[in-house]
Design a protein around this motif. Sequence first.
Motif, PDB file in Angstrom:
ATOM      1  N   LYS A  54      40.715  39.428  30.431  1.00  0.00           N
ATOM      2  CA  LYS A  54      40.819  37.973  30.581  1.00  0.00           C
ATOM      3  C   LYS A  54      41.590  37.359  29.414  1.00  0.00           C
ATOM      4  O   LYS A  54      42.434  36.489  29.607  1.00  0.00           O
ATOM      5  CB  LYS A  54      39.433  37.336  30.690  1.00  0.00           C
ATOM      6  CG  LYS A  54      38.794  37.466  32.055  1.00  0.00           C
ATOM      7  CD  LYS A  54      37.430  36.824  32.109  1.00  0.00           C
ATOM      8  CE  LYS A  54      37.512  35.330  31.889  1.00  0.00           C
ATOM      9  NZ  LYS A  54      36.205  34.659  31.998  1.00  0.00           N
ATOM     10  N   GLY A 124      36.994  37.219  35.765  1.00  0.00           N
ATOM     11  CA  GLY A 124      37.139  38.619  35.424  1.00  0.00           C
ATOM     12  C   GLY A 124      36.008  39.443  36.001  1.00  0.00           C
ATOM     13  O   GLY A 124      34.870  38.973  36.069  1.00  0.00           O
ATOM     14  N   VAL A 129      41.341  40.777  37.067  1.00  0.00           N
ATOM     15  CA  VAL A 129      41.386  39.372  36.655  1.00  0.00           C
ATOM     16  C   VAL A 129      41.990  38.591  37.808  1.00  0.00           C
ATOM     17  O   VAL A 129      43.034  38.970  38.350  1.00  0.00           O
ATOM     18  CB  VAL A 129      42.233  39.173  35.379  1.00  0.00           C
ATOM     19  CG1 VAL A 129      42.338  37.699  35.016  1.00  0.00           C
ATOM     20  CG2 VAL A 129      41.655  39.975  34.222  1.00  0.00           C
TER      21      VAL A 129
END
Length: 184
Positions: A54, A124, A129
Amino acid sequence: MTIFRTFHRVGGQSRAALVTVAVLSLGLPGAAIANTAGTQVQSADSAAIEQRNKAVVEAAFEKWRGGTYVFAELLAPDVVWTIHGSGPVAGTYRNQKDFIEQASRPLTSRLATPIAPEVHNIFGDGDTVIIRFDGTATTTSGAPYRNQFVWILNMKNGLVVNAEAFLDLVAYQQVVDNNAPRSE
């Protein structure tokens, strides 16, 4: 309800932790979980990988928002990028160069300004992601370009190795069809 509160209090432990809480809260005989220490280590590793992924995507989008081209450093050379939908650009691209030349450049060469992403959400889950964002720019003819995107990015070692993109392909194609490429 107890399961949700326990999960919420733990602050985002892995699904394995949620399952452990759920099984233990049922009070079933023999519901002991084997190798709890190993599960906790896996959970910690997974959480760390998720946070790192992330952070990599967030940092790339911040740079992109500032006008820096980030795809060369974000995508693995052999990335597999799929654009869902119908239209000339929809399909699967088998490496970074193919994606940039066949999908990205036809649009970006017809923009007078870089696309400015406005991120709405980043989610995430381990190596994945998901980012939802809007992109705006000005075309070479002076018209506005606006689009909405959802990208599902599978990461490995800090690079995107597989991506799925959802966007308004009509808006994309209108820019390509109605604007001359920049002379560079």
